[in-house]
Design an enzyme around this catalytic site. Structure first.
Site, PDB file in Angstrom:
ATOM      1  N   CYS A 228       0.861  -1.186   0.000  1.00 59.49           N
ATOM      2  CA  CYS A 228       0.000   0.000   0.000  1.00 59.49           C
ATOM      3  C   CYS A 228       0.897   1.237   0.000  1.00 59.49           C
ATOM      4  O   CYS A 228       2.122   1.128   0.136  1.00 59.49           O
ATOM      5  CB  CYS A 228      -0.864  -0.007   1.260  1.00 59.49           C
ATOM      6  SG  CYS A 228       0.177  -0.010   2.736  1.00 59.49           S
ATOM      7  N   HIS A 257       5.401  -4.986   8.816  1.00 63.67           N
ATOM      8  CA  HIS A 257       5.411  -6.357   9.334  1.00 63.67           C
ATOM      9  C   HIS A 257       5.626  -7.364   8.205  1.00 63.67           C
ATOM     10  O   HIS A 257       4.703  -8.058   7.783  1.00 63.67           O
ATOM     11  CB  HIS A 257       4.107  -6.646  10.082  1.00 63.67           C
ATOM     12  CG  HIS A 257       4.047  -5.969  11.413  1.00 63.67           C
ATOM     13  ND1 HIS A 257       2.875  -5.647  12.049  1.00 63.67           N
ATOM     14  CD2 HIS A 257       5.041  -5.554  12.240  1.00 63.67           C
ATOM     15  CE1 HIS A 257       3.146  -5.069  13.207  1.00 63.67           C
ATOM     16  NE2 HIS A 257       4.449  -4.994  13.340  1.00 63.67           N
ATOM     17  N   GLU A 342       0.302  -0.548  16.384  1.00 59.50           N
ATOM     18  CA  GLU A 342      -0.552   0.598  16.038  1.00 59.50           C
ATOM     19  C   GLU A 342      -1.480   0.928  17.209  1.00 59.50           C
ATOM     20  O   GLU A 342      -1.693   2.107  17.535  1.00 59.50           O
ATOM     21  CB  GLU A 342      -1.372   0.284  14.778  1.00 59.50           C
ATOM     22  CG  GLU A 342      -2.189   1.480  14.323  1.00 59.50           C
ATOM     23  CD  GLU A 342      -3.141   1.153  13.187  1.00 59.50           C
ATOM     24  OE1 GLU A 342      -2.769   0.367  12.292  1.00 59.50           O
ATOM     25  OE2 GLU A 342      -4.263   1.687  13.197  1.00 59.50           O
TER      26      GLU A 342
HETATM   27  S1  SF4 Z   1      -2.797   2.271   7.398  1.00 52.86           S
HETATM   28 FE1  SF4 Z   1      -1.360   0.579   7.145  1.00 52.86          FE
HETATM   29  S2  SF4 Z   1      -2.255  -0.703   5.558  1.00 52.86           S
HETATM   30 FE2  SF4 Z   1      -3.282   1.279   5.453  1.00 52.86          FE
HETATM   31  S3  SF4 Z   1      -2.151   2.501   3.946  1.00 52.86           S
HETATM   32 FE3  SF4 Z   1      -1.259   2.940   5.933  1.00 52.86          FE
HETATM   33  S4  SF4 Z   1       0.420   1.478   6.169  1.00 52.86           S
HETATM   34 FE4  SF4 Z   1      -0.900   0.725   4.536  1.00 52.86          FE
END
Ligand code: SF4
Length: 526
Positions: A228, A257, A342
């Site tokens: 992403c 991860h 997170e």
């Molecule tokens: S929140 Fe996590 S999964 Fe979503 S764009 Fe950001 S890094 Fe990627």
């Protein structure tokens, strides 16, 4: 439908032909027959000339017909180590074969390694080289440097031609090493030979499930999949920091991860630490994509660290929401997994206001001072449907519940889950590429299972167990937001190593999200 010990050949079910094992020496053939009583084992003879003859139809009848009807071909026997860390008895699975006529790939090597792991055999995967003479002394090192091979034998590169376009596996066991050469050393010969024989007997049964998994299949690829925008940004931050400031660049926690990403950055000079306290005073530290609490920032400041923040902007958005609700005296229900980085980072923004909930059942147990002043937030990488269920339960209990302006589940999580739902309807098995500690990857497995599809999380092709593939005609493949696309290529290659593969992509949506880099790293690399 393989059968051991009853005299029937082991059959590659979907390739409709038996597994044929080619073993150059009689002792190697004997070891394989004792371990795999149902296997068709052909002793092909030692060296290049005999191997070439066997592979190109020079075997006597009816042995030549046996080989011609094979559904899958394996070469098995002993080898010499080129890699000095290999020991007698170590099992080597060839990823490619180097010979005078070129390089032959062995695409399904990783899948064979997974079966060996099931048997308690840890295999070393790597290129092998075949020579037309016994290799000894300094030639071992030269060969390793020239080819990158970890082991050498005198037959595999030529015997490989017998497979043609059928699945090929090469399983060899180290009999001698650079430090313990057999030549002129009878004691080493006896010890190394005995260890190698026992290892070959232990490892050979892995060839049976490998062959049973052979056959043509369709692969459906999810789109979008893999990195992403937040992960791309975080990795680029570490790469640019390494270019600009030179190694070591410290990274608090795994930057994303994924074990492959972490290993790759470690090779380039990144040093991963658990806590800012582990970073030397004044050094450069990168905060991971998952974000950190204000306490961690204060710690870094106290140590005068040069901080580069790779927190995903979509995680930062959740932190901002947490502060906003907390300043309005809201009790905040944070939907997430305890212990996830997170969640720890977000909780640290407003610890006294936040209650963590993981599932619907937790809602009944909640106790709050003012049920009219409540809000919810969520981890960005959860299963969308499960979060919706929890929010519904919260709304039932707290009608005044408020939430973020737009959902916290990020676009990448949502899109990958949507694509998995489409795939799950069509697949017999879904392979999700991602690491065990990757929340978004694990959710993809759960989403597929909720749709009634068998699914498995794999780090790479070595996690594919052949038994999953037996009778499986359509395999779905996706990758979590932290798993590199190159792993998708490796999985496709491994599946293609078991038979013809037709790849179709199921495209759900196009992603165009990009995040800017921190100002100090924005100009050109270096
Ligand atoms: S929140 Fe996590 S999964 Fe979503 S764009 Fe950001 S890094 Fe990627």
């Amino acid at each position: 439908m393989s059968s051991n010990g009853n005299g029937h050949p082991l059959r590659s079910e979907r390739a409709r032909g038996p597994l044929v094992v080619l073993a150059p020496l009689s002792i190697e053939a004997r070891a394989i027959r004792s371990a795999l009583p149902g296997a068709l084992v052909i002793q092909t003879g030692m060296g290049r000339r005999r191997s070439t003859r066997a592979a190109l139809g020079g075997l006597p009848r009816p042995t030549d017909e046996v080989l011609a009807n094979a559904g899958a071909v394996a070469v098995a026997g002993f080898c010499g180590a080129l890699d000095p860390t290999l020991r007698p008895g170590d099992v080597v699975v060839a990823t490619e074969l180097h010979g005078p006529e070129g390089i032959t790939p062995c695409h399904s090597a990783g899948i064979l390694a997974a079966t060996l792991a099931d048997l308690g055999v840890e295999a070393r995967l790597g290129p092998m080289v075949s020579t037309d003479h016994v290799v000894a002394g300094p030639e071992r090192r030269r060969l390793a440097e020239q080819t990158g091979a970890i082991a050498v034998d005198m037959e595999s590169a030529w015997l490989a031609a017998a497979a043609g376009d059928r699945p090929l596996a090469v399983l060899r066991v180290v009999v001698d090493t650079p430090e313990g050469e057999l030549k002129g050393n009878p004691i080493a010969t006896a010890r190394g030979g005995l260890r190698a024989y026992r290892s070959l007997v232990k490892a050979a049964p892995a060839l049976s499930p490998w062959a049973e998994a052979a056959g043509p299949r369709t692969v459906l690829l999810a789109a979008p999949r893999s990195f992403c925008a937040g992960v791309e940004r975080a990795i680029e931050i570490v790469e640019r920091a390494l270019d600009r400031y030179g190694p070591p660049v410290y990274v608090r926690k795994q930057i994303v991860h994924n074990v492959h990403v972490v290993r790759d950055l470690e090779r380039r000079g990144a040093v991963f630490v658990e806590s800012a306290e582990d970073v030397p005073v004044g050094a450069t530290v990168v905060f991971s994509a998952h974000g950190v609490s204000p306490e961690v920032r204060a710690q870094a400041q106290a140590q005068k660290l040069h901080v580069i923040d790779a927190t995903c902007p979509l995680v930062t958005k959740v932190h901002t929401e947490a502060r906003r609700f907390a300043s309005g005296d809201y009790t905040i229900f944070l939907i997430g997994h305890e212990g996830h980085e997170e969640v720890e980072g977000t909780t640290g923004e407003a610890a006294s206001s936040i209650r963590l909930i993981e599932k619907v059942d937790d809602v009944d147990k909640l106790e709050v001072e003012d049920p009219t002043q409540v809000a919810f937030l969520s981890q960005t990488t959860l299963a969308v449907d499960e979060v919706n269920e929890v929010v519904d339960a919260l709304r039932d209990r707290f009608p005044s519940l408020t939430g973020p302006g737009s959902a916290d589940i990020c676009y990448a999580t949502q899109n990958r889950q949507d694509a998995v739902k489409v795939l799950a309807r069509e697949c017999d098995l879904l392979l999700v590429i991602g690491s065990e500690n990757s929340s978004n990857s694990k959710r993809l497995v759960e989403v597929a299972e909720r749709e009634g599809c068998r699914a498995a999380l794999i780090d790479d092709e070595t996690g594919i167990h052949p038994r999953w593939l037996v009778g499986t005609e359509t395999v779905g493949v996706t990758a979590g937001a932290s798993a590199p696309e190159v792993l998708v290529d490796r999985v496709l290659e491994a599946l293609a190593g078991l038979g013809p593969v037709t790849v179709q992509e199921r495209h759900v949506t196009t992603e165009s999200v990009r995040f800017t880099l921190p100002v100090e790293l924005r100009s050109q690399k270096g």
